[in-house]
Design an enzyme around this catalytic site. Structure first.
Site, PDB file in Angstrom:
ATOM      1  N   ALA A   1       0.972  -1.225   0.014  1.00  0.00           N
ATOM      2  CA  ALA A   1      -0.178   0.043   0.103  1.00  0.00           C
ATOM      3  C   ALA A   1       1.006   1.210   0.160  1.00  0.00           C
ATOM      4  O   ALA A   1       2.257   1.113   0.303  1.00  0.00           O
ATOM      5  CB  ALA A   1      -0.906   0.002   1.291  1.00  0.00           C
TER       6      ALA A   1
ATOM      7  N   GLU B   1      -0.858  -9.286  -1.364  1.00  0.00           N
ATOM      8  CA  GLU B   1      -2.515  -9.592  -1.467  1.00  0.00           C
ATOM      9  C   GLU B   1      -3.126  -9.264  -2.627  1.00  0.00           C
ATOM     10  O   GLU B   1      -4.048 -10.074  -3.156  1.00  0.00           O
ATOM     11  CB  GLU B   1      -3.001  -8.324  -0.616  1.00  0.00           C
ATOM     12  CG  GLU B   1      -2.503  -8.723   0.911  1.00  0.00           C
ATOM     13  CD  GLU B   1      -2.850  -7.574   1.937  1.00  0.00           C
ATOM     14  OE1 GLU B   1      -2.983  -6.555   1.717  1.00  0.00           O
ATOM     15  OE2 GLU B   1      -3.672  -8.074   2.907  1.00  0.00           O
TER      16      GLU B   1
HETATM   17  N1  CAA Z   1       4.357   3.645   0.280  1.00  0.00           N
HETATM   18  C1  CAA Z   1       5.109   4.928  -0.070  1.00  0.00           C
HETATM   19  N2  CAA Z   1       6.413   5.048  -0.201  1.00  0.00           N
HETATM   20  C2  CAA Z   1       7.332   4.127  -0.133  1.00  0.00           C
HETATM   21  C3  CAA Z   1       6.845   2.526   0.212  1.00  0.00           C
HETATM   22  C4  CAA Z   1       5.471   2.437   0.224  1.00  0.00           C
HETATM   23  N3  CAA Z   1       4.700   1.242   0.531  1.00  0.00           N
HETATM   24  N4  CAA Z   1       7.911   1.726  -0.148  1.00  0.00           N
HETATM   25  C5  CAA Z   1       8.721   2.680  -0.432  1.00  0.00           C
HETATM   26  N5  CAA Z   1       8.560   3.867  -0.230  1.00  0.00           N
HETATM   27  C6  CAA Z   1       9.314   4.879  -0.868  1.00  0.00           C
HETATM   28  C7  CAA Z   1      10.279   5.157   0.293  1.00  0.00           C
HETATM   29  O1  CAA Z   1      10.186   5.984   1.054  1.00  0.00           O
HETATM   30  C8  CAA Z   1      11.678   5.643  -0.608  1.00  0.00           C
HETATM   31  O2  CAA Z   1      11.341   6.933  -0.793  1.00  0.00           O
HETATM   32  P1  CAA Z   1      12.553   8.132  -1.016  1.00  0.00           P
HETATM   33  O3  CAA Z   1      13.362   8.023  -2.020  1.00  0.00           O
HETATM   34  O4  CAA Z   1      11.735   9.422  -1.168  1.00  0.00           O
HETATM   35  O5  CAA Z   1      13.204   8.025   0.302  1.00  0.00           O
HETATM   36  C9  CAA Z   1      11.533   4.994  -1.925  1.00  0.00           C
HETATM   37  O6  CAA Z   1      10.123   4.549  -2.056  1.00  0.00           O
HETATM   38  C10 CAA Z   1      12.493   3.904  -2.209  1.00  0.00           C
HETATM   39  O7  CAA Z   1      12.465   3.101  -1.110  1.00  0.00           O
HETATM   40  P2  CAA Z   1      13.737   2.361  -0.322  1.00  0.00           P
HETATM   41  O8  CAA Z   1      14.681   3.294  -0.194  1.00  0.00           O
HETATM   42  O9  CAA Z   1      13.156   1.765   0.919  1.00  0.00           O
HETATM   43  O10 CAA Z   1      14.134   1.347  -1.512  1.00  0.00           O
HETATM   44  P3  CAA Z   1      14.649  -0.022  -1.310  1.00  0.00           P
HETATM   45  O11 CAA Z   1      14.924  -0.604  -2.767  1.00  0.00           O
HETATM   46  O12 CAA Z   1      15.869  -0.192  -0.741  1.00  0.00           O
HETATM   47  O13 CAA Z   1      13.598  -0.936  -0.908  1.00  0.00           O
HETATM   48  C11 CAA Z   1      11.377  -1.968  -0.500  1.00  0.00           C
HETATM   49  C12 CAA Z   1      12.405  -1.216  -1.617  1.00  0.00           C
HETATM   50  C13 CAA Z   1      11.964  -3.318  -0.208  1.00  0.00           C
HETATM   51  C14 CAA Z   1      10.124  -1.721  -1.327  1.00  0.00           C
HETATM   52  C15 CAA Z   1      11.218  -1.247   0.530  1.00  0.00           C
HETATM   53  O14 CAA Z   1      11.110   0.178   0.245  1.00  0.00           O
HETATM   54  C16 CAA Z   1      10.164  -1.343   1.617  1.00  0.00           C
HETATM   55  O15 CAA Z   1      10.245  -2.276   2.354  1.00  0.00           O
HETATM   56  N6  CAA Z   1       8.911  -0.754   1.347  1.00  0.00           N
HETATM   57  C17 CAA Z   1       7.789  -1.055   2.277  1.00  0.00           C
HETATM   58  C18 CAA Z   1       7.144  -2.143   1.812  1.00  0.00           C
HETATM   59  C19 CAA Z   1       5.724  -2.535   2.892  1.00  0.00           C
HETATM   60  O16 CAA Z   1       6.070  -1.999   4.034  1.00  0.00           O
HETATM   61  N7  CAA Z   1       4.785  -2.743   2.293  1.00  0.00           N
HETATM   62  C20 CAA Z   1       3.677  -3.069   2.999  1.00  0.00           C
HETATM   63  C21 CAA Z   1       2.775  -1.441   3.096  1.00  0.00           C
HETATM   64  S1  CAA Z   1       1.487  -1.843   4.203  1.00  0.00           S
HETATM   65  C22 CAA Z   1       0.194  -2.628   3.259  1.00  0.00           C
HETATM   66  O17 CAA Z   1       0.474  -2.982   2.011  1.00  0.00           O
HETATM   67  C23 CAA Z   1      -1.078  -2.698   4.035  1.00  0.00           C
HETATM   68  C24 CAA Z   1      -1.942  -3.685   3.479  1.00  0.00           C
HETATM   69  O18 CAA Z   1      -2.092  -4.626   3.936  1.00  0.00           O
HETATM   70  C25 CAA Z   1      -2.831  -3.004   2.231  1.00  0.00           C
END
Ligand code: CAA
Length: 713
Positions: free
Chosen positions: A66, A108
């Protein structure tokens, strides 16, 4: 090709519709993506030439979840569940073709598709508990239907990821595509055109749930073990509730239950703190005026000093695949250091943490040497000799003679003046503090300490190096103790005072553990060894009545079987488990009496505030002095380096959540009662008067700097 909106396109290749999502950087399920995807599925559904649908993503990853920036804002239709439901109800088979990290809402979404295929490098997981929530778009309902209840509990509550091969084995993937993903997806979809109908939906599968229906014991056991590991974090236990609902309730009803749970969590303090921290961690990587991206990878390092820190740092390099020369002038010390490293790796291998081949590979990356001249080949040099300025200066003068131009000259000092150390070289612009935390091969935090002279290129390379070493580098300025230890000192001072004025070590430690720290101040002192502080106090002519008395008695902590606590090798709870020692309590009461202090019982709230508020106060000074770039950097340091519970967001976020006025007012009360040491910092005082937060202050500083920059441009 039809452009559905700015980030979603639809194209037909033969009789297969291809929906392409392109929402950089991680294809998060933003409102625009949800809307575009829903429309694309509807379009493809109406296309008479189309017999199957493939969903694929541009960029580094399939949908990684999300959009976290939308959390806490009023939800906008279509919601994720509605999009997944439309996919699931599609009369044409829908295939998720995945690469990258398929996380949270992304997984999901895939579970709502009829088929899932992926490239071998793809990874899958539910990281939601790290954000203080549960998977809220059917993840707790559909995952156990495929991988089974116990595995689903494990995956969701631990936020762990699995590989494509593991996902295939678990039935989560229908195929691993060895060649190009889209070509593989089209070929896979082709086979589905003649597939028997109705299409298989994950939600209809019952074979994994049936055997455990009504099995309360399974869930009770899971709650017990997960609760222990979660240490105060609520989301993992809530995830078990949702999975139990999946087992025992009809699908729609259980989905509703999942929804209720996640909605309650999104507004919780824990989730707010964890979401804040997610962005804080990423913000720490950004340095105004310094481009830390696109830095060349470090291939060769050198570490000077084969003691505990030097050995741990050398392991950190080897763990990241970087060749490292470990230098110590004493042959004996070098041999001992290498022996400990080898043993550490072998122990990890014995526990199943790495293969024997890996042990060989990592040891092969470490070259022992007794010659300082061997720093010549290194792009980064980390000095980790004994904490003594003169010694370090001698070492740096020698490094200066041999190091290649442009090399990072790092010192791992935690207490000494880096400018002074740098003055021993002809290139102080290359000198920087690289403050690792013990055990250096385990701890993630790296304080990167910039002096007034450090060149931006050295800062940029050091930050990139930290990330290459899989650490969390945070840039700080010079001052006594830098950011982390300076705040730690504020807490230690209070802990000592508290036991003199009425508290006891087990009370102080209990309060900190209850707050969420893995360990209390006194138990930590026992673990590290009380003689370290004793020696420093002796050097500086300082006294600490209780600690000094313990050391004089030979109670130096765990290593001597006693310190603030007693340790018993036969203790069924573990040889390192502290046992309260009445003798120490007597010694403390005597120390209070000797100092003429009238002891008063303190309640736990008071103990907590006396420990934490002076830390916040010290942090405010650090922020005001510009030693930390932003409030959130202080939080990252305290969470990664000192065990501040993540779900409380770090000291600055915690203070913001309480309200700075309340914190300042309480400090003023303490100042009146206990003295000058509690005087609120000027910044805290001002922000409290203005009803502002540290986060707002940081944003203002950032905006001010940006304005200056654009004016200068
Ligand atoms: N939403 C918004 N922004 C996000 C994001 C998300 N889910 N995931 C990453 N970003 C943004 C980061 O803030 C970052 O922004 P900046 O460049 O401005 O700092 C950018 O994307 C790149 O992220 P990373 O620096 O973390 O990049 P990475 O390549 O090292 O890692 C990743 C990529 C593994 C996807 C990591 O970003 C990550 O773990 N993201 C979160 C994933 C997450 O928690 N997903 C679950 C969300 S909750 C959900 O989905 C609830 C549901 O049930 C519907």
């Amino acid at each position: 090709m039809t452009r559905i909106n700015e980030i979603v396109t639809l194209a037909r290749q033969g009789n297969v519709s291809v929906v392409t999502l392109n929402n950089p950087p991680v294809n998060a399920l933003s409102h625009a993506l949800r809307e575009g995807l829903l429309n694309a599925i509807a379009h493809a559904g109406r296309d008479k030439e189309s017999a199957a649908i493939v969903i694929v993503c541009e960029g580094q990853t399939f949908v990684a979840g999300a959009d976290i920036t939308e959390f806490g804002k009023p939800p906008k239709d279509p919601r994720i569940n509605a999009v997944i439901s439309a996919i699931e109800e599609s009369p044409k088979p829908v295939v998720a073709a995945m690469h990258g990290t398929v996380l949270g809402g992304g997984l999901e979404l895939a579970l709502g598709c009829h088929y899932r295929i992926a490239v071998p490098s793809a990874r899958f997981g539910f990281p939601e508990v790290n954000l203080g929530i549960i998977p809220g778009a059917g993840g707790t309902q559909r995952l156990p239907r495929i991988v089974g209840v116990e595995r689903a509990i494990e995956m969701i509550t631990s936020a762990s990821q699995i590989s494509a091969a593991q996902a295939r084995e678990a039935g989560l993937l229908d195929e691993v595509v060895l060649g190009e993903l889209l070509a593989g997806a089209l070929a896979f979809a082709q086979k589905l055109v003649t597939e028997n109908r109705p299409l298989k939906r994950v939600r209809d599968r019952d074979e994994m749930l049936k055997p455990v229906r009504g099995n309360t014991e399974l869930f009770a056991k899971a709650r017990q073990s997960v609760g222990r590991k979660a240490r105060g974090l609520k989301a993992p236990l809530a995830a078990i509730d949702a999975i139990e609902a999946a087992v025992n309730l009809p699908f729609e009803q259980a989905l509703q239950r999942e929804r209720e749970i996640i909605m309650a969590q999104v507004g919780s303090d824990q989730s707010k703190a964890l979401r804040y921290f997610f962005f804080a961690e990423r913000e720490a990587a950004k340095i105004p005026g310094v481009d830390t991206s696109n830095q060349p990878k470090v291939m060769q390092a050198a570490v000077i000093g084969a003691g505990t820190m030097g050995g741990g740092i050398a392991m950190s390099f080897a763990n990241a695949g970087i060749a490292v020369t470990l230098i110590d002038v004493s042959e004996q010390a070098l041999e001992k250091g290498i022996g400990i490293i080898q043993k550490n790796y072998e122990n990890t291998a014995k526990r199943g943490g790495m293969s024997e081949a890996d042990v060989g590979k990592r040891m092969g990356l470490i070259t022992p040497s007794t010659k300082l001249a061997d720093v010549a080949g290194a792009e980064v040099i980390v000095e980790a000799v004994f904490e003594n300025t003169q010694l370090k200066k001698t070492v740096f003068a020698e490094i200066d003679r041999h190091a290649q131009p442009g090399a990072i000259l790092g010192t791992n000092t935690s207490t000494l003046d880096i400018d002074d150390i740098a003055s021993a070289t002809k290139r102080p612009e290359s000198v920087i503090g690289l403050h690792f935390f013990s055990p250096a091969n385990v701890m993630k935090l790296l304080e990167v300490v910039r002096t007034g002279k450090t060149a931006p290129a050295i800062v940029a390379r050091s930050m990139a190096l930290g990330r290459q070493m899989r650490k969390v580098p945070v840039l700080v300025g010079t001052c006594d103790g830098f950011v982390g230890n300076r705040i730690l000192r504020a807490r230690s001072k209070q802990a000592e005072q508290i036991i003199m004025y009425g508290g006891f070590p087990h009370q102080v430690d209990g309060v900190l553990q209850e707050f969420g720290f893995p360990m209390g101040v006194f138990a930590m002192g026992d673990m590290a060894g009380l003689d370290i502080g004793w020696r420093i106090r002796q050097e500086r002519g300082l006294k600490s009545p209780v600690a000094d008395a313990l050391c004089e008695m030979g109670r130096l902590g765990q290593k001597t079987g006693a310190g603030y606590y007693r340790y018993d090798p036969q203790n069924p709870a573990g040889a390192r488990t502290p046992i309260v020692d009445p003798m120490v309590n007597e010694l403390i009461v005597k120390a209070s009496n000797d100092a003429g202090i009238e002891r008063k019982e303190m309640n736990n709230d008071l103990v907590r505030e006396r420990l934490l508020y002076p830390m916040i106060n010290e942090a405010a000074k650090i922020l005001e002095e510009g030693v930390a770039l932003r409030a959130s950097d202080i939080d990252v340091i305290w969470i990664y380096g000192y065990g501040w519970p993540r779900y409380r967001g770090g000291p600055m976020h915690y203070a913001d959540a309480i309200g700075l006025r309340a914190v300042r007012d309480r400090l003023r009360e303490f100042e009146r009662e206990f003295g000058e040491a509690f005087k609120p910092a000027a910044l805290l005082d001002r922000l409290a008067d203005e009803d502002k937060t540290f986060a707002e202050y940081t944003a203002e500083v950032k905006a001010g700097a940006a304005k200056l920059e654009s004016a200068a441009a």
